[in-house]
Enzyme design. Sequence first.
Site, PDB file in Angstrom:
ATOM      1  N   LYS A  44       0.822  -1.217   0.000  1.00  0.00           N
ATOM      2  CA  LYS A  44       0.000   0.000   0.000  1.00  0.00           C
ATOM      3  C   LYS A  44       0.852   1.262   0.000  1.00  0.00           C
ATOM      4  O   LYS A  44       0.467   2.267  -0.599  1.00  0.00           O
ATOM      5  CB  LYS A  44      -0.965   0.015   1.191  1.00  0.00           C
ATOM      6  CG  LYS A  44      -2.073  -1.003   1.015  1.00  0.00           C
ATOM      7  CD  LYS A  44      -3.294  -0.739   1.872  1.00  0.00           C
ATOM      8  CE  LYS A  44      -4.399  -1.709   1.489  1.00  0.00           C
ATOM      9  NZ  LYS A  44      -5.577  -1.621   2.315  1.00  0.00           N
TER      10      LYS A  44
ATOM     11  N   LYS B 282      -4.934  -9.254  -6.423  1.00  0.00           N
ATOM     12  CA  LYS B 282      -6.138  -9.354  -5.607  1.00  0.00           C
ATOM     13  C   LYS B 282      -7.206  -8.358  -6.079  1.00  0.00           C
ATOM     14  O   LYS B 282      -6.866  -7.219  -6.424  1.00  0.00           O
ATOM     15  CB  LYS B 282      -5.720  -9.028  -4.166  1.00  0.00           C
ATOM     16  CG  LYS B 282      -6.781  -9.207  -3.122  1.00  0.00           C
ATOM     17  CD  LYS B 282      -6.215  -8.883  -1.743  1.00  0.00           C
ATOM     18  CE  LYS B 282      -6.284  -7.406  -1.436  1.00  0.00           C
ATOM     19  NZ  LYS B 282      -7.042  -7.023  -0.248  1.00  0.00           N
TER      20      LYS B 282
ATOM     21  N   LYS C 244     -10.449  -2.617  -3.592  1.00  0.00           N
ATOM     22  CA  LYS C 244     -11.252  -1.395  -3.691  1.00  0.00           C
ATOM     23  C   LYS C 244     -10.486  -0.295  -4.392  1.00  0.00           C
ATOM     24  O   LYS C 244     -11.075   0.571  -5.020  1.00  0.00           O
ATOM     25  CB  LYS C 244     -11.607  -0.895  -2.289  1.00  0.00           C
ATOM     26  CG  LYS C 244     -12.377  -1.872  -1.432  1.00  0.00           C
ATOM     27  CD  LYS C 244     -12.949  -1.124  -0.250  1.00  0.00           C
ATOM     28  CE  LYS C 244     -13.417  -2.033   0.847  1.00  0.00           C
ATOM     29  NZ  LYS C 244     -12.368  -2.267   1.865  1.00  0.00           N
TER      30      LYS C 244
HETATM   31  N1  AQP Z   1      -9.944  -9.984  -3.036  1.00  0.00           N
HETATM   32  C1  AQP Z   1     -10.352 -10.461  -1.861  1.00  0.00           C
HETATM   33  N2  AQP Z   1     -10.695 -11.773  -1.743  1.00  0.00           N
HETATM   34  C2  AQP Z   1     -11.132 -12.269  -0.551  1.00  0.00           C
HETATM   35  N3  AQP Z   1     -11.248 -11.521   0.565  1.00  0.00           N
HETATM   36  C3  AQP Z   1     -10.919 -10.212   0.480  1.00  0.00           C
HETATM   37  N4  AQP Z   1     -10.932  -9.210   1.374  1.00  0.00           N
HETATM   38  C4  AQP Z   1     -10.512  -8.062   0.781  1.00  0.00           C
HETATM   39  N5  AQP Z   1     -10.218  -8.287  -0.494  1.00  0.00           N
HETATM   40  C5  AQP Z   1     -10.461  -9.611  -0.722  1.00  0.00           C
HETATM   41  C6  AQP Z   1     -11.363  -9.373   2.762  1.00  0.00           C
HETATM   42  O1  AQP Z   1     -12.384  -8.432   3.016  1.00  0.00           O
HETATM   43  C7  AQP Z   1     -12.302  -8.023   4.380  1.00  0.00           C
HETATM   44  C8  AQP Z   1     -12.362  -6.553   4.460  1.00  0.00           C
HETATM   45  O2  AQP Z   1     -11.253  -5.982   3.804  1.00  0.00           O
HETATM   46  P1  AQP Z   1     -10.911  -4.466   4.088  1.00  0.00           P
HETATM   47  O3  AQP Z   1     -11.860  -3.611   3.413  1.00  0.00           O
HETATM   48  O4  AQP Z   1     -10.850  -4.206   5.522  1.00  0.00           O
HETATM   49  O5  AQP Z   1      -9.435  -4.276   3.601  1.00  0.00           O
HETATM   50  P2  AQP Z   1      -8.625  -4.745   2.360  1.00  0.00           P
HETATM   51  O6  AQP Z   1      -8.229  -6.153   2.511  1.00  0.00           O
HETATM   52  O7  AQP Z   1      -7.492  -3.844   2.261  1.00  0.00           O
HETATM   53  O8  AQP Z   1      -9.648  -4.530   1.162  1.00  0.00           O
HETATM   54  P3  AQP Z   1      -9.372  -4.139  -0.285  1.00  0.00           P
HETATM   55  O9  AQP Z   1     -10.657  -4.258  -0.978  1.00  0.00           O
HETATM   56  O10 AQP Z   1      -8.255  -4.911  -0.866  1.00  0.00           O
HETATM   57  O11 AQP Z   1      -9.006  -2.622  -0.212  1.00  0.00           O
HETATM   58  P4  AQP Z   1      -7.711  -1.871  -0.720  1.00  0.00           P
HETATM   59  O12 AQP Z   1      -7.893  -1.661  -2.148  1.00  0.00           O
HETATM   60  O13 AQP Z   1      -7.733  -0.598   0.070  1.00  0.00           O
HETATM   61  O14 AQP Z   1      -6.533  -2.737  -0.403  1.00  0.00           O
HETATM   62  C9  AQP Z   1     -11.005  -8.622   4.952  1.00  0.00           C
HETATM   63  O15 AQP Z   1     -11.335  -9.769   5.723  1.00  0.00           O
HETATM   64  C10 AQP Z   1     -10.240  -9.018   3.736  1.00  0.00           C
HETATM   65  O16 AQP Z   1      -9.407 -10.125   3.987  1.00  0.00           O
END
Ligand code: AQP
Length: 335
Positions: A115, A199, A202
């Site tokens: 990140k 992955k 968001k």
């Molecule tokens: N691609 C994914 N597949 C399965 N599980 C996922 N999670 C996130 N992406 C995937 C799970 O969703 C929960 C919440 O995630 P979060 O919003 O707290 O943070 P994150 O993992 O950083 O989500 P993003 O969507 O990937 O955001 P960005 O783009 O900011 O990095 C967690 O349980 C996570 O494991």
Amino acid sequence: MDQPQNRVFSGVQPTGNLHLGNYLGAIRNFVGLQDTHECIYCVVDMHAITVWQDPKELAANTREVAAAYIAAGIDPERHIVFNQSKVAAHAELAWILNCVARIGWLNRMTQFKDKAGKDREKASVGLYAYPVLMAADILVYRATHVPVGEDQKQHLELARDTAQKFNNDFEAPDFFPQPEPLIMGPATRVMSLRDGTKKMSKSDPSDLSRITMRDSSDDIAKKIRKAQTDPEPLPETLEGLEGRAGADNLVGIYAALAGKSKAEVLAEFAGAQFSVFKPALADLAVEKLSPITNEMKRLMDDRAYIDGVLEKGAARARAIADPVVARVRELVGFI
Ligand code: AQP
């Protein structure tokens, strides 16, 4: 202080673009734990601000995640749903745990490296300390189980190490439990629809990379139609998916939505071209997601209801967290 045996804590960041990965990797599993566990589900807005959030969007996105929880089937009467910033105990315990966790542990966290990117000097201190706040989120409820996607496994290990070190340092054996990650189902890591090696996230600049919880049926069908695959038909066995990241991802998504294993999906579609498989996947995705997205929209229009859920949830959360922090203060020697 009694240690509950089956207390679940988990959270999702209100950073917009809530997507299929968040649903299949996390929220859907939260729903399934409600009959067997005491559940605390948080909208982790303090984590969200570790990268810049527009204040108006943060408020709307916080309500959106709460609406997604409820629309997916989380019952806010039986369990606790709230947003993190309403319960000050998270921040208070996080500070104390910042003084327990070691810099060397944080330096190993791959999510920070991803990140923060190349310009690490400009990342916020909060982004670096994020895993310690996450440890505090879990430990402030002395939670025993944490349902998360694959990507959070390393952070969970840090929470376990921090709990152990706190217990040792303050001679309080077993005060904090060792929280167990629950990484469940065939979609623990949903990949980008544009690049099966990344992955689904968001923050990906391409909207075509993810199916969001706001997408219409047409959007879902379009994104699946455009998903990156290869010219080969679907194989008969799991080994046949090796080296075919895009195909593997779509089969995994189908399996998770259908409640089947990937092997069962391949048994059904072996030899099929993507021109057959993609429309079947799109139909299934629309069938499973539309009731949730429609209910989310309805709930988002009822702001008073969502705000009431978060307010009541926060009061119940404080009732659990405050005595834990009071005991931590004693253990640390604060008067
Ligand atoms: N691609 C994914 N597949 C399965 N599980 C996922 N999670 C996130 N992406 C995937 C799970 O969703 C929960 C919440 O995630 P979060 O919003 O707290 O943070 P994150 O993992 O950083 O989500 P993003 O969507 O990937 O955001 P960005 O783009 O900011 O990095 C967690 O349980 C996570 O494991």
